[in-house]
Design an enzyme around this catalytic site. Structure first.
Site, PDB file in Angstrom:
ATOM      1  N   HIS A  68      66.209  39.165  22.082  1.00  0.00           N
ATOM      2  CA  HIS A  68      67.397  39.827  21.522  1.00  0.00           C
ATOM      3  C   HIS A  68      66.995  41.100  20.782  1.00  0.00           C
ATOM      4  CE1 HIS A  68      70.308  36.593  22.497  1.00  0.00           C
ATOM      5  NE2 HIS A  68      69.214  35.849  22.425  1.00  0.00           N
ATOM      6  N   TYR A 337      61.641  31.901  15.097  1.00  0.00           N
ATOM      7  CA  TYR A 337      62.243  33.144  14.605  1.00  0.00           C
ATOM      8  C   TYR A 337      61.360  33.741  13.498  1.00  0.00           C
ATOM      9  CZ  TYR A 337      66.598  31.816  17.035  1.00  0.00           C
ATOM     10  OH  TYR A 337      67.533  31.469  17.971  1.00  0.00           O
TER      11      TYR A 337
HETATM   12  C1  HEM Z   1      63.576  26.976  22.141  1.00  0.00           C
HETATM   13  C2  HEM Z   1      64.676  27.705  22.012  1.00  0.00           C
HETATM   14  C3  HEM Z   1      64.722  29.108  21.463  1.00  0.00           C
HETATM   15  C4  HEM Z   1      63.733  30.009  21.249  1.00  0.00           C
HETATM   16  C5  HEM Z   1      62.244  29.827  21.503  1.00  0.00           C
HETATM   17  C6  HEM Z   1      64.325  31.217  20.704  1.00  0.00           C
HETATM   18  C7  HEM Z   1      63.625  32.369  20.331  1.00  0.00           C
HETATM   19  C8  HEM Z   1      64.173  33.469  19.708  1.00  0.00           C
HETATM   20  C9  HEM Z   1      63.426  34.548  19.090  1.00  0.00           C
HETATM   21  C10 HEM Z   1      61.911  34.671  19.061  1.00  0.00           C
HETATM   22  C11 HEM Z   1      64.310  35.400  18.531  1.00  0.00           C
HETATM   23  C12 HEM Z   1      64.015  36.667  17.706  1.00  0.00           C
HETATM   24  C13 HEM Z   1      64.120  36.313  16.201  1.00  0.00           C
HETATM   25  C14 HEM Z   1      63.848  37.456  15.252  1.00  0.00           C
HETATM   26  O1  HEM Z   1      62.890  38.228  15.441  1.00  0.00           O
HETATM   27  O2  HEM Z   1      64.592  37.585  14.246  1.00  0.00           O
HETATM   28  C15 HEM Z   1      65.628  34.892  18.834  1.00  0.00           C
HETATM   29  C16 HEM Z   1      66.813  35.491  18.470  1.00  0.00           C
HETATM   30  C17 HEM Z   1      68.039  34.987  18.790  1.00  0.00           C
HETATM   31  N1  HEM Z   1      68.331  33.761  19.339  1.00  0.00           N
HETATM   32 FE1  HEM Z   1      67.017  32.366  19.938  1.00  0.00          FE
HETATM   33  N2  HEM Z   1      65.680  31.026  20.615  1.00  0.00           N
HETATM   34  C18 HEM Z   1      65.959  29.751  21.084  1.00  0.00           C
HETATM   35  C19 HEM Z   1      67.201  29.157  21.155  1.00  0.00           C
HETATM   36  C20 HEM Z   1      68.389  29.777  20.875  1.00  0.00           C
HETATM   37  C21 HEM Z   1      69.689  29.155  20.952  1.00  0.00           C
HETATM   38  C22 HEM Z   1      69.943  27.688  21.330  1.00  0.00           C
HETATM   39  C23 HEM Z   1      70.583  30.120  20.600  1.00  0.00           C
HETATM   40  C24 HEM Z   1      72.073  30.039  20.450  1.00  0.00           C
HETATM   41  C25 HEM Z   1      72.758  28.921  20.415  1.00  0.00           C
HETATM   42  C26 HEM Z   1      69.854  31.344  20.299  1.00  0.00           C
HETATM   43  C27 HEM Z   1      70.404  32.562  19.937  1.00  0.00           C
HETATM   44  C28 HEM Z   1      69.685  33.641  19.478  1.00  0.00           C
HETATM   45  C29 HEM Z   1      70.315  34.874  19.014  1.00  0.00           C
HETATM   46  C30 HEM Z   1      71.807  35.201  19.009  1.00  0.00           C
HETATM   47  C31 HEM Z   1      69.278  35.708  18.560  1.00  0.00           C
HETATM   48  C32 HEM Z   1      69.412  37.102  17.940  1.00  0.00           C
HETATM   49  C33 HEM Z   1      69.606  36.956  16.423  1.00  0.00           C
HETATM   50  C34 HEM Z   1      69.699  38.324  15.743  1.00  0.00           C
HETATM   51  O3  HEM Z   1      70.627  39.073  16.076  1.00  0.00           O
HETATM   52  O4  HEM Z   1      68.843  38.606  14.893  1.00  0.00           O
HETATM   53  N3  HEM Z   1      68.515  31.091  20.467  1.00  0.00           N
HETATM   54  N4  HEM Z   1      65.523  33.707  19.535  1.00  0.00           N
END
Ligand code: HEM
Length: 347
Positions: A68, A337
């Site tokens: 993202h 995260y």
């Molecule tokens: C094993 C499952 C998951 C992994 C490994 C993962 C990994 C990540 C990582 C590494 C980031 C960047 C975080 C940052 O630098 O602040 C991220 C952001 C995000 N993830 Fe996940 N995620 C997972 C599951 C999910 C799920 C289930 C959802 C939604 C229901 C989700 C929604 C998001 C969103 C919307 C962002 C962006 C947040 C922002 O705007 O700062 N993720 N994710």
């Protein structure tokens, strides 16, 4: 580091990358069983996941999220509904208006991914409620009703299969093998994810369940839904091809300059027997929904790029009256995260 050229960053496209983008992740631990005592320490699963996200986006892209990476930040407020109090004592859902800061995003760690690219979907929404006395609480959701993996390890295996699949990989490729053995992941990959007309026209799903407790001590499990008042509207494939690369990021501030953008926030309630710890299991659509209130977005922030760098959303930043389910993906997210955040701010 400047973002990689888009064609290089997206060269892994296709089914594989698309599957991955789903959002994240990990590598199988070919980090290794070795008998050598002097071997380098094995990285943790969250670290491996962030490494794999970087590989998939031709990164790392310094200063950007590992997933993202591309987003836009806006502000507004939340107006709770009366019915919210029947579900939970959480302070953001009582009678007061609460200021919010919200980030919409494209999936992948590619900072310049074209918004209409199929790998940019699912899109994300991250909502921070800014309560009195510096207390914050977040909701972090995706634009697909369903997730491809039930556990972090399964998601790691999916991404590992993607990373190991190249144009010249003999068939069946690792991703074909993975999807052949994981029907839920296959269904997720095949699910149509047409590009939205606007971020104001997307429905978002919480996917992971939470436990809500009201004043009487009654508990219910549920999943968030964020529903656009302007309607869920999508582009045709032909229209999507003609869209400028930043059409979503540019359109939202322009729309807000003319008036607010609103979403309904609701909770889909679980019925007995509905799985509470598995985001691959979609609950029937006819499950009762409780209205929590209206999200009113009012302004684009003038310094979105600077704001998003310091923002770190966390789906387990909760208030009294809301507790996590034991979904292992939900439990894992704050850890991965934090790894991504630490790297992007250089900690
Ligand atoms: C094993 C499952 C998951 C992994 C490994 C993962 C990994 C990540 C990582 C590494 C980031 C960047 C975080 C940052 O630098 O602040 C991220 C952001 C995000 N993830 Fe996940 N995620 C997972 C599951 C999910 C799920 C289930 C959802 C939604 C229901 C989700 C929604 C998001 C969103 C919307 C962002 C962006 C947040 C922002 O705007 O700062 N993720 N994710």
């Amino acid at each position: 580091m400047a973002p990689a050229p888009i064609d290089a960053s997206l060269r892994k496209s296709s089914l594989a990358f698309a599957a991955a983008l789903v959002l994240c992740c990990a590598h199988l631990a070919h980090a290794a069983e070795t008998a050598e005592p002097a071997a380098a320490p094995t990285k943790s699963l969250p670290e491996q996941i962030v490494d794999t996200l970087d590989v998939l986006s031709s990164g790392p892209h310094a200063g950007y999220r590992a997933n993202h990476a591309k987003g836009v930040v806006v502000t507004g407020h939340f107006v709770p509904s009366r019915s919210a109090r029947s579900l939970t004592v959480a302070p953001q859902f009582q009678s007061q208006k609460v200021p919010v800061i919200v980030r919409f995003s494209d999936t992948t760690g590619v900072p310049n991914i074209p918004d209409a690219n199929s790998n940019a979907s699912p899109h994300g929404i991250a909502i921070r409620f800014e309560l009195p006395k510096g207390v914050n609480t977040d909701i972090v959701s995706l634009s697909t009703n369903g997730f491809p993996a039930a556990t972090p390890e399964e998601f790691a295996a999916l991404l590992s299969a993607i990373a190991a699949t190249h144009a010249d990989t003999p068939k069946p490729t690792p991703i074909e093998q993975f999807l052949g053995a994981h029907p839920k992941a296959l269904a997720f990959v095949k699910m149509p994810k047409p590009a939205p007309v606007s971020f104001a026209n997307l429905t978002f799903y919480g996917l992971n369940a939470f436990k809500f407790t009201n004043q009487a001590g009654t508990t219910r499990y549920g999943r968030y839904r964020i529903i656009p008042l302007a309607g869920d509207k999508r582009l045709s494939e032909e229209q999507a091809k003609g869209m400028p690369p930043n059409y979503l990021m540019d359109e939202l501030p322009a729309r807000l300059a003319k008036g607010p953008v609103k979403f309904r926030l609701a909770v889909q309630l679980a019925e007995p027997g509905d799985p509470l710890n598995d985001g691959t299991e979609v609950w029937p659509d006819e499950r009762k929904q409780i209205e929590l209130g209206t999200l009113v977005l009012e302004k684009a922030v003038p310094d979105s790029a600077a704001q998003e760098k310091q923002l770190a959303f966390n789906p387990l930043l909760l208030t009294d009256g809301i507790a996590p389910s034991d979904d292992p993906v939900l439990q894992f997210r704050p850890i991965v995260y934090a790894v991504s955040y630490g790297r992007r701010v250089g900690k």
